[in-house]
Motif scaffolding. Structure first.
Motif, PDB file in Angstrom:
ATOM      1  N   GLN A   1     -70.161  78.539 -36.787  1.00 18.25           N
ATOM      2  CA  GLN A   1     -70.280  77.458 -35.374  1.00 18.25           C
ATOM      3  C   GLN A   1     -71.942  76.935 -35.893  1.00 18.25           C
ATOM      4  O   GLN A   1     -72.328  76.441 -35.160  1.00 18.25           O
ATOM      5  N   SER A   2     -72.626  77.811 -37.120  1.00 23.09           N
ATOM      6  CA  SER A   2     -74.205  77.498 -37.157  1.00 23.09           C
ATOM      7  C   SER A   2     -73.837  76.608 -38.403  1.00 23.09           C
ATOM      8  O   SER A   2     -75.377  76.591 -38.231  1.00 23.09           O
ATOM      9  N   TRP A   3     -72.473  76.049 -38.879  1.00 25.99           N
ATOM     10  CA  TRP A   3     -72.693  75.458 -40.262  1.00 25.99           C
ATOM     11  C   TRP A   3     -73.337  74.047 -39.525  1.00 25.99           C
ATOM     12  O   TRP A   3     -73.565  73.201 -38.086  1.00 25.99           O
ATOM     13  N   PRO A   4     -74.174  73.336 -40.515  1.00 28.28           N
ATOM     14  CA  PRO A   4     -73.897  73.422 -41.833  1.00 28.28           C
ATOM     15  C   PRO A   4     -75.739  74.726 -42.235  1.00 28.28           C
ATOM     16  O   PRO A   4     -75.738  75.114 -43.315  1.00 28.28           O
ATOM     17  N   GLY A   5     -75.914  74.812 -41.637  1.00 27.47           N
ATOM     18  CA  GLY A   5     -77.374  76.296 -41.522  1.00 27.47           C
ATOM     19  C   GLY A   5     -78.712  75.003 -41.414  1.00 27.47           C
ATOM     20  O   GLY A   5     -78.753  73.971 -41.633  1.00 27.47           O
ATOM     21  N   LYS A   6     -79.893  76.276 -41.476  1.00 28.90           N
ATOM     22  CA  LYS A   6     -81.632  75.716 -40.745  1.00 28.90           C
ATOM     23  C   LYS A   6     -81.400  75.379 -42.512  1.00 28.90           C
ATOM     24  O   LYS A   6     -82.144  74.329 -42.524  1.00 28.90           O
ATOM     25  N   ASP A   7     -81.520  75.816 -42.992  1.00 34.23           N
ATOM     26  CA  ASP A   7     -82.075  75.653 -44.970  1.00 34.23           C
ATOM     27  C   ASP A   7     -80.609  74.356 -45.361  1.00 34.23           C
ATOM     28  O   ASP A   7     -82.209  73.021 -46.159  1.00 34.23           O
ATOM     29  N   ILE A   8     -79.820  74.150 -45.008  1.00 33.97           N
ATOM     30  CA  ILE A   8     -79.341  71.918 -45.026  1.00 33.97           C
ATOM     31  C   ILE A   8     -80.068  70.940 -43.874  1.00 33.97           C
ATOM     32  O   ILE A   8     -80.369  70.633 -44.899  1.00 33.97           O
ATOM     33  N   ILE A   9     -80.047  71.755 -43.413  1.00 38.50           N
ATOM     34  CA  ILE A   9     -80.756  70.610 -41.915  1.00 38.50           C
ATOM     35  C   ILE A   9     -82.269  70.420 -42.516  1.00 38.50           C
ATOM     36  O   ILE A   9     -82.820  69.736 -42.566  1.00 38.50           O
ATOM     37  N   HIS A  10     -82.668  71.801 -43.216  1.00 36.18           N
ATOM     38  CA  HIS A  10     -84.123  71.454 -43.841  1.00 36.18           C
ATOM     39  C   HIS A  10     -84.072  70.329 -44.598  1.00 36.18           C
ATOM     40  O   HIS A  10     -85.179  69.356 -45.196  1.00 36.18           O
ATOM     41  N   GLN A  11     -83.559  70.976 -45.381  1.00 38.08           N
ATOM     42  CA  GLN A  11     -83.244  69.756 -46.757  1.00 38.08           C
ATOM     43  C   GLN A  11     -82.960  68.509 -46.758  1.00 38.08           C
ATOM     44  O   GLN A  11     -83.154  67.619 -47.289  1.00 38.08           O
ATOM     45  N   LEU A  12     -81.830  68.295 -45.909  1.00 34.38           N
ATOM     46  CA  LEU A  12     -81.479  66.467 -45.008  1.00 34.38           C
ATOM     47  C   LEU A  12     -83.072  66.116 -44.482  1.00 34.38           C
ATOM     48  O   LEU A  12     -83.395  64.898 -44.496  1.00 34.38           O
ATOM     49  N   VAL A  13     -83.759  67.061 -43.741  1.00 31.42           N
ATOM     50  CA  VAL A  13     -85.239  66.500 -43.320  1.00 31.42           C
ATOM     51  C   VAL A  13     -85.770  66.021 -43.929  1.00 31.42           C
ATOM     52  O   VAL A  13     -86.105  64.836 -44.023  1.00 31.42           O
ATOM     53  N   GLN A  14     -85.892  66.607 -45.540  1.00 29.92           N
ATOM     54  CA  GLN A  14     -86.951  66.384 -46.345  1.00 29.92           C
ATOM     55  C   GLN A  14     -86.858  65.082 -47.194  1.00 29.92           C
ATOM     56  O   GLN A  14     -87.355  64.200 -47.104  1.00 29.92           O
ATOM     57  N   ARG A  15     -85.122  64.936 -47.277  1.00 35.66           N
ATOM     58  CA  ARG A  15     -84.551  63.628 -47.743  1.00 35.66           C
ATOM     59  C   ARG A  15     -84.832  62.884 -47.022  1.00 35.66           C
ATOM     60  O   ARG A  15     -84.786  61.279 -47.588  1.00 35.66           O
ATOM     61  N   ALA A  16     -85.292  62.495 -45.396  1.00 37.27           N
ATOM     62  CA  ALA A  16     -84.893  61.303 -44.938  1.00 37.27           C
ATOM     63  C   ALA A  16     -86.578  61.138 -44.952  1.00 37.27           C
ATOM     64  O   ALA A  16     -86.818  59.465 -44.332  1.00 37.27           O
TER      65      ALA A  16
ATOM     66  N   ASP B   1     -86.064  60.975 -62.158  1.00 38.45           N
ATOM     67  CA  ASP B   1     -87.066  60.865 -62.610  1.00 38.45           C
ATOM     68  C   ASP B   1     -87.803  59.053 -62.469  1.00 38.45           C
ATOM     69  O   ASP B   1     -88.970  58.977 -61.957  1.00 38.45           O
ATOM     70  N   THR B   2     -86.839  58.437 -63.312  1.00 33.60           N
ATOM     71  CA  THR B   2     -86.677  57.093 -63.475  1.00 33.60           C
ATOM     72  C   THR B   2     -86.428  55.828 -62.631  1.00 33.60           C
ATOM     73  O   THR B   2     -86.843  54.685 -62.043  1.00 33.60           O
ATOM     74  N   HIS B   3     -85.866  56.572 -60.632  1.00 32.84           N
ATOM     75  CA  HIS B   3     -85.503  55.771 -59.869  1.00 32.84           C
ATOM     76  C   HIS B   3     -86.748  54.950 -59.355  1.00 32.84           C
ATOM     77  O   HIS B   3     -87.432  56.393 -58.667  1.00 32.84           O
ATOM     78  N   GLU B   4     -87.139  54.018 -59.735  1.00 34.37           N
ATOM     79  CA  GLU B   4     -88.332  53.468 -58.413  1.00 34.37           C
ATOM     80  C   GLU B   4     -88.379  52.793 -56.879  1.00 34.37           C
ATOM     81  O   GLU B   4     -87.257  52.067 -57.137  1.00 34.37           O
ATOM     82  N   SER B   5     -88.172  53.533 -56.142  1.00 35.95           N
ATOM     83  CA  SER B   5     -88.693  53.058 -54.612  1.00 35.95           C
ATOM     84  C   SER B   5     -88.753  53.726 -54.184  1.00 35.95           C
ATOM     85  O   SER B   5     -88.832  55.425 -54.084  1.00 35.95           O
ATOM     86  N   PRO B   6     -89.630  53.547 -52.859  1.00 39.16           N
ATOM     87  CA  PRO B   6     -90.359  53.897 -51.467  1.00 39.16           C
ATOM     88  C   PRO B   6     -88.682  54.780 -50.752  1.00 39.16           C
ATOM     89  O   PRO B   6     -89.425  55.842 -50.328  1.00 39.16           O
ATOM     90  N   TYR B   7     -87.757  54.344 -51.128  1.00 42.43           N
ATOM     91  CA  TYR B   7     -87.192  55.558 -50.570  1.00 42.43           C
ATOM     92  C   TYR B   7     -85.652  56.130 -51.463  1.00 42.43           C
ATOM     93  O   TYR B   7     -84.431  55.530 -51.355  1.00 42.43           O
ATOM     94  N   PRO B   8     -86.031  56.930 -51.979  1.00 39.13           N
ATOM     95  CA  PRO B   8     -85.528  57.924 -53.059  1.00 39.13           C
ATOM     96  C   PRO B   8     -84.118  58.235 -52.575  1.00 39.13           C
ATOM     97  O   PRO B   8     -82.447  57.724 -53.135  1.00 39.13           O
ATOM     98  N   ASP B   9     -83.458  58.824 -51.850  1.00 40.38           N
ATOM     99  CA  ASP B   9     -82.724  59.584 -51.029  1.00 40.38           C
ATOM    100  C   ASP B   9     -81.572  58.570 -50.190  1.00 40.38           C
ATOM    101  O   ASP B   9     -80.700  58.317 -50.354  1.00 40.38           O
ATOM    102  N   LEU B  10     -82.782  58.094 -49.406  1.00 43.37           N
ATOM    103  CA  LEU B  10     -81.541  56.200 -48.967  1.00 43.37           C
ATOM    104  C   LEU B  10     -81.122  56.020 -49.936  1.00 43.37           C
ATOM    105  O   LEU B  10     -79.840  55.374 -49.250  1.00 43.37           O
TER     106      LEU B  10
END
Length: 597
Positions: free
Chosen positions: A293-308, A343-352
């Motif tokens: 019920q706690s899926w995907p967990g706080k760590d995964i949520i935090h990781q996705l927030v950082q990528r956003a 490392d070579t990806h040039e973008s202001p929004y790399p994860d997006l």
């Protein structure tokens, strides 16, 4: 007893009562005239630009419990009757959630008689990416929200002067908004809605028009007798918009705020992701019964927030992708988590960017998919349609068998709005996706050179209809080829090869006779545009390598043109490009067998 017994301080003019406070009650012929005028006005509006339009369903809005600080700030500004400013500019980068905030404000204030009108621009919608219908749409909405007096005045103006529907923006603004609103008694505004919300002004594709609109609003709010109307404008801080808002005259009437990390976007995104992942787990029933019920967990949520990186559009795209009903959510999430930014990806929004690349990679027919995406982005350039393209439009113009498009777009619901009705428009979910596609550093193999791809599509499809019995199809293709060719400044090897094949196709066309002089004129105009384009390119220093090929093409296209031109039918008499578009589309519509050609 007489109807007018003891009545005083009024007069009757042209089937209307005019009371002493300048209120007007229309009766008889005047009332009919106002209704007629309102009907004419409605025909020149864009209903889908409103906050509650069906075309925008489901609209972007703030997830419950998020954006609380910025929403409260806007509520205070809107409801503060003692404030000095009357324009509020909310700005921020693509994907920050501006449209969701604008939508939420519209929904909230429409329920308490606070919203007078709204207009949501959209870059990929030919009716919402310019100012052609902006003032008329706002005028119609305020006619409905400010009451029967304003409605009657606006309708009467249009009935007596229908040419106002084609007048300049400033004239429309003056006669259809300013003048009717100024006739209202000042004390009546206390109970009337006065907020107009404008979202996505940066998606008005003509930069000059952006400045024109802001200039009109500045004049309206800095005049000696300004209307008590207030504007909430949400858009990106594009250079020309920022420059206009920085004008000294705006200082006394403008409030502004940037949608940035100061408004706790990370915690809002985390809140949104947590709620939506729980919804996905519930909606997928047995497939997710084994998941905690706690899926995907706080760590995964935090990781996705950082990528956003503060972009709500990243979080919403993740949820759309993971929540696909035809896939297992845990596997979809693993795919996203395994995407790494080089490392070579040039973008202001790399994860997006990498998320978009991952989604596009699910398609097995990349080139055809890119043609379809250009069609969605630029429907008018492809077809002349004054609206977004539907399933049937795309299949018609790309010569796809019925049902093919649905299979090609399978798995792309997280980036495209794909309706179930084949006659409803297909659109991109967010303008950040178009920004991604047209930037080669970000989109890599999915980069879209819009003008070249449109040109290639039509040149390479000419041979499909060379032998058809429908001359207008050939005419439309040639017309469109000539129209967009001129926009390509540096043709690729692929385009040059397509032009050489096109030369052979033209020879086949030139062997056919046309009894319709109008068709001949369309053909001449299209070919003339291509001849001039190839001539200009052959003289360009940038095309030194391809100079000989371009010179040969220009000469042969010119020869074919001279063979076609009748003695008394100069090219200069050909119809305009706009007439051409209308003709081609009108002729092509309604042919049920075209997909079998």
């Amino acid at each position: 007893m007489s109807l007018f017994a003891r009545a005083e301080n009024f007069s009757v003019h042209d089937s209307s009562f005019v009371a002493g406070d300048n209120n007007t009650i229309l009766i008889g012929d005047a009332q009919d005239a106002a209704r007629t005028g309102l009907k004419l006005l409605y025909q020149s509006t864009v209903p889908e630009a409103s906050y509650d339009a069906e075309q925008r369903y489901p609209p972007p809005n703030c997830h419950p419990g998020t954006r609380t600080r910025i929403l409260e700030l806007l509520r205070q500004w809107i409801t503060d009757r003692s404030k000095i400013t009357s324009i509020y500019w909310l700005y921020g980068p693509a994907g920050a959630g501006k449209s969701a905030i604008a939508q939420t404000i519209c929904e909230e204030f429409s329920t308490c008689n606070g919203l007078a009108a709204s207009f949501f621009f959209a870059r990929t919608d030919p009716r919402r990416n310019n100012l052609r219908f902006f003032v008329l749409t706002i005028a119609y909405q305020i006619a409905k929200t400010l009451g029967p007096l304003v409605e009657g005045w606006i309708g009467t103006i249009i009935h007596h002067s229908p040419e106002i529907l084609e007048a300049t923006l400033i004239k429309q603004f003056q006669q259809l908004i300013i003048d009717p609103c100024r006739r209202l008694p000042s004390d009546s505004w206390l109970a009337l809605p006065r907020l107009i919300v404008i979202d996505g002004l940066d998606e008005c594709i003509d930069i000059i028009s952006q400045e024109r609109l802001l200039s009109i609003l500045k004049q309206l709010k800095t005049s000696s007798n300004p209307l008590p109307i207030e504007f909430l404008i949400c858009c990106r801080p594009e250079p020309r918009i920022l420059h206009t808002f920085n004008d000294f005259d705006f200082h006394t009437v403008l409030d502004r705020i940037e949608l940035c990390d100061n408004f706790e976007s990370d915690s809002d995104i985390a809140h949104y992701l947590q709620d939506e992942f729980q919804r996905i787990r519930r909606d997928h029933g047995p497939a997710m019964a084994h998941v905690s019920q706690s899926w995907p967990g706080k760590d995964i949520i935090h990781q996705l927030v950082q990528r956003a990186c503060g972009q709500f559009i990243y979080a919403k795209t993740v949820i759309k992708y993971v929540g696909d009903y035809y896939c297992l959510p845990t596997e979809q999430l693993d795919i996203i988590l395994n995407i790494t930014v080089p490392d070579t990806h040039e973008s202001p929004y790399p994860d997006l960017d990498l998320l978009y690349l991952q989604i596009l990679a699910t398609s097995r027919e990349k080139e055809l998919l890119l043609d379809i995406l250009v069609f969605v982005l630029r429907p008018r350039e492809y077809t002349g349609l004054d609206r977004s393209a539907s399933y049937s439009d795309i299949e018609l113009f790309l010569f796809l068998p019925k049902g093919k498009l649905a299979t090609l777009l399978f798995g792309l619901h997280s980036i495209l709005e794909i309706p179930e009705d084949i006659h409803s428009p297909i659109s991109i979910r967010h303008s950040s996706f178009e920004d991604f596609l047209v930037d080669p550093k970000r989109s890599d193999m999915y980069f879209v050179d819009i003008n070249e791809r449109i040109t290639l599509c039509f040149l390479e499809n000419v041979h499909r209809v060379i032998n058809t019995q429908y001359p207008p199809i050939r005419v439309s293709l040639l017309r469109l080829g000539g129209l967009v060719c001129s926009r390509v400044k540096s043709p690729s090897e692929k385009l040059l090869s397509a032009l050489e094949r096109f030369r052979v196709d033209l020879r086949k066309l030139s062997d056919k006779s046309y009894s319709d002089n109008v068709l001949e004129r369309y053909l001449f105009r299209g070919l003339d545009a291509i001849v001039q384009w190839t001539k200009d390119l052959s003289k360009s220093p940038k095309q030194e390598v391809n100079q000989v090929r371009l010179q040969v093409l220009a000469e042969e296209f010119g020869n074919i043109l001279q063979e076609w031109v009748p003695v008394n039918s100069p090219i200069s008499s050909a119809p305009s490009m706009i007439e051409w578009v209308d003709f081609g589309i009108a002729e092509m519509s309604g042919w049920p067998m075209i997909e079998q050609i």
